[in-house]
Design a protein around this motif. Structure first.
Motif, PDB file in Angstrom:
ATOM      1  N   ARG A 124       6.163   2.365 -10.773  1.00  0.00           N
ATOM      2  CA  ARG A 124       5.182   1.527 -10.067  1.00  0.00           C
ATOM      3  C   ARG A 124       4.990   0.168 -10.761  1.00  0.00           C
ATOM      4  O   ARG A 124       4.795  -0.854 -10.093  1.00  0.00           O
ATOM      5  CB  ARG A 124       3.847   2.261  -9.958  1.00  0.00           C
ATOM      6  N   PHE A 142       0.827  -1.205   0.000  1.00  0.00           N
ATOM      7  CA  PHE A 142       0.000   0.000   0.000  1.00  0.00           C
ATOM      8  C   PHE A 142       0.862   1.256   0.000  1.00  0.00           C
ATOM      9  O   PHE A 142       2.056   1.215   0.283  1.00  0.00           O
ATOM     10  CB  PHE A 142      -0.958  -0.022   1.190  1.00  0.00           C
ATOM     11  N   GLU A 143       0.221   2.368  -0.291  1.00  0.00           N
ATOM     12  CA  GLU A 143       0.940   3.632  -0.402  1.00  0.00           C
ATOM     13  C   GLU A 143       1.642   3.954   0.910  1.00  0.00           C
ATOM     14  O   GLU A 143       1.078   3.806   1.990  1.00  0.00           O
ATOM     15  CB  GLU A 143      -0.041   4.755  -0.768  1.00  0.00           C
ATOM     16  N   LYS A 144       2.889   4.409   0.795  1.00  0.00           N
ATOM     17  CA  LYS A 144       3.732   4.649   1.968  1.00  0.00           C
ATOM     18  C   LYS A 144       3.396   6.003   2.592  1.00  0.00           C
ATOM     19  O   LYS A 144       4.127   6.980   2.458  1.00  0.00           O
ATOM     20  CB  LYS A 144       5.211   4.593   1.575  1.00  0.00           C
ATOM     21  N   LEU A 145       2.263   6.055   3.315  1.00  0.00           N
ATOM     22  CA  LEU A 145       1.800   7.276   3.971  1.00  0.00           C
ATOM     23  C   LEU A 145       1.668   7.050   5.466  1.00  0.00           C
ATOM     24  O   LEU A 145       1.246   5.970   5.900  1.00  0.00           O
ATOM     25  CB  LEU A 145       0.435   7.713   3.416  1.00  0.00           C
ATOM     26  N   GLN A 156      -2.931   3.629  -7.899  1.00  0.00           N
ATOM     27  CA  GLN A 156      -2.910   5.040  -7.538  1.00  0.00           C
ATOM     28  C   GLN A 156      -2.214   5.848  -8.624  1.00  0.00           C
ATOM     29  O   GLN A 156      -2.654   6.953  -8.978  1.00  0.00           O
ATOM     30  CB  GLN A 156      -2.179   5.228  -6.198  1.00  0.00           C
ATOM     31  N   ALA A 157      -1.131   5.296  -9.173  1.00  0.00           N
ATOM     32  CA  ALA A 157      -0.427   5.966 -10.276  1.00  0.00           C
ATOM     33  C   ALA A 157      -1.292   6.022 -11.521  1.00  0.00           C
ATOM     34  O   ALA A 157      -1.286   7.021 -12.255  1.00  0.00           O
ATOM     35  CB  ALA A 157       0.892   5.244 -10.563  1.00  0.00           C
ATOM     36  N   HIS A 214       4.031  11.479   3.208  1.00  0.00           N
ATOM     37  CA  HIS A 214       4.854  10.408   2.645  1.00  0.00           C
ATOM     38  C   HIS A 214       6.341  10.638   2.915  1.00  0.00           C
ATOM     39  O   HIS A 214       7.200   9.939   2.383  1.00  0.00           O
ATOM     40  CB  HIS A 214       4.622  10.319   1.134  1.00  0.00           C
ATOM     41  N   HIS A 244      -2.196  -1.687  -5.146  1.00  0.00           N
ATOM     42  CA  HIS A 244      -2.692  -0.392  -4.694  1.00  0.00           C
ATOM     43  C   HIS A 244      -1.848   0.770  -5.212  1.00  0.00           C
ATOM     44  O   HIS A 244      -2.375   1.733  -5.788  1.00  0.00           O
ATOM     45  CB  HIS A 244      -2.756  -0.368  -3.165  1.00  0.00           C
ATOM     46  N   GLU A 245      -0.521   0.705  -5.034  1.00  0.00           N
ATOM     47  CA  GLU A 245       0.336   1.809  -5.473  1.00  0.00           C
ATOM     48  C   GLU A 245       0.332   1.955  -6.995  1.00  0.00           C
ATOM     49  O   GLU A 245       0.343   3.068  -7.524  1.00  0.00           O
ATOM     50  CB  GLU A 245       1.761   1.599  -4.955  1.00  0.00           C
TER      51      GLU A 245
END
Length: 489
Positions: free
Chosen positions: A197, A41-44, A222-223, A51, A218-219
């Motif tokens: 990605r 998942f997005e690194k947030l 998102q892109a 991020h 997921h990532e």
């Protein structure tokens, strides 16, 4: 009164030295819970949504920002007594709140799952064995043949990503980040994010040391949402062919390719064809005027050559009537019947807003990997209609030599193809689901896998031809005598 010289003799320790802040024996390593770790998942940061400088808690799997005295990671460590954290950018491990770096070889499996790396020797052997690997959760899987998580309504994109990951030249290119990390893009260009990605996703799909036997895109998605300006979304069902067309062209451009300059993508999929086009008079004109117009230069047949990344195959119109049991008849058509579109003789009428054209096609050059898109959907302003016609096709040994021009038949040595991926659409046009069949070598046998979201199962080759095929990827044989690896078909 104490002499000032007394303080000069005392050792000064304002903070721990770098030597003191490093430890090879952290007492909290046994608290790490690998079963909850998920780096897809997005690194947030889960609190600040930043991020920047993000750490993963290796006990609960959540992401937090920073490790300073008032940071979210520090606070989480004190509040929940979770002590081991991983910096998602530097790949370094830390113990909080003591704030020292952990050096321990037993943690290498975690960094490898976060950022898998492949040597050229490893890549060259990917297609030579069908060895099953065991994930940390106990499930067995074949690297590359793993499920993709359907977050909400993104199965249309998942099947395309899975199909492309089953193409060895493209896969090998993206498994080595060095191949494209040096590509220069204009300032502010976000399209290169697709390349990064996609490379990350490819390495996770082919990781032989995964903690689980599936991957979340997921990532990557998102892109896609960002780069397509929300034309393709995670929460809204899309069309797999539309996504394939956009994604391949976007990836080609992001890799530095142009109409004249090839990219690693076009080297794999790009072929060329010859188009014969003839303008038609308006059908409402009197016969005498039509005859007169057909003699003019603008109504004479014109020839042009163009490139393609995939071929669109048209299905015959499905019957609207029912049989004696009041059930709709689902017709079947052989693959070679719809391939006749490219034999140079079959004419098809194409209508534009103002004019009509009669066109016929013939192939000039065949690519190493050939993509067929079977046109199942008819769209207009009011509804989408699906053609359920079943296409009968062999899985191996499809020879396309007869669809080449006479000149190309002389120059093209190998024209026989075998199926490697078959994307299927099931159900209604707007409510249906996508799934994929992956066909691959395992030792000397042809094996077939059925993939739908997280589910991966074996399937018999003859069952593949009964599906409503939508996108197919075919691999050209290296030689016409190459039949050694097709005994399972």
């Amino acid at each position: 009164m104490v002499s000032p010289t007394y303080f000069k003799t005392l050792p000064v320790k304002i903070g721990r030295s770098s030597e003191d802040r490093r430890s090879r024996h952290c007492p909290y390593l046994d608290t790490i819970n690998r079963s909850v770790l998920d780096f897809d998942f997005e690194k947030l940061c889960s609190i600040s949504l930043s991020h920047i400088n993000v750490y993963a808690c290796l006990i609960c799997g959540k992401y937090f920002q920073g490790r300073g005295l008032k940071s979210h990671a520090y606070t989480h460590s004190v509040q929940f007594t979770h002590h081991v954290f991983l910096n998602l950018h530097t790949l370094k491990f830390y113990c909080l709140p003591d704030n020292y770096e952990i050096i321990d070889s037993s943690l290498e499996d975690i960094t490898y799952v976060l950022k898998p790396t492949f040597t050229r020797q490893h890549i060259s052997g990917l297609d030579k064995q069908g060895k099953l690997y065991r994930a940390y959760d106990g499930t067995t899987y074949l690297p590359g043949i793993v499920g993709l998580n359907n977050i909400k309504a993104n199965d249309y994109a998942n099947v395309v990503l899975q199909a492309l990951s089953n193409v060895p030249p493209l896969r090998n290119y993206f498994l080595e980040e060095e191949n494209y990390c040096g590509i220069r893009r204009p300032p502010g260009d976000i399209m290169f994010l697709l390349v990064q990605r996609f490379g990350e996703l490819m390495r996770k799909l082919w990781n032989p040391r995964n903690f689980k036997a599936h991957v979340s895109p997921h990532e990557m998605l998102q892109a896609v949402v960002l780069c397509s300006k929300k034309n393709f979304q995670i929460t809204k069902q899309g069309d797999a062919v539309d996504f394939l067309s956009w994604f391949m062209n976007a990836l080609h451009g992001a890799l530095g390719g142009t109409k004249k300059k090839p990219s690693s993508l076009t080297k794999v999929f790009q072929g060329s064809m010859r188009i014969f086009s003839k303008k038609l008079p308006h059908p409402d004109l009197p016969p005498e005027e039509k005859v007169a117009l057909l003699l003019k230069d603008e109504y004479q047949e014109e020839m042009s050559d163009t490139t393609f990344l995939f071929l669109t195959l048209d299905l015959p119109t499905a019957p609207l009537y029912k049989d004696e049991k009041e059930q709709l008849i689902i017709p079947q058509v052989p693959l070679f019947n719809i391939l006749a579109k490219f034999n140079g003789n079959t004419e098809k009428e194409y209508k534009t807003y103002k004019e009509n054209f009669l066109k016929r096609f013939q192939l000039l050059k065949l690519p190493p990997y050939l993509i067929f898109c079977i046109k199942r959907f008819t769209k207009n302003n009011f509804f989408v209609e699906k053609n359920p016609t079943i296409v009968n096709f062999p899985i191996t040994n499809v020879d396309l030599r007869e669809y080449l021009t006479e000149e190309a038949q002389v120059t093209e040595k190998n024209t026989t193809y075998d199926l490697v991926a078959n994307v299927v659409h099931d159900g209604k046009p707007t409510e249906g689901a996508y799934r994929i069949h992956d066909i691959f070598f395992s030792g000397e046998l042809y094996r077939c896998k059925f993939l739908q979201d997280l589910q991966v199962t074996d399937i018999l080759p003859q069952m593949i031809t009964l599906s409503e095929a939508y996108i197919q990827i075919w691999k050209r044989r290296e030689s016409e005598d190459d039949t050694t690896n097709h005994t399972g078909a």
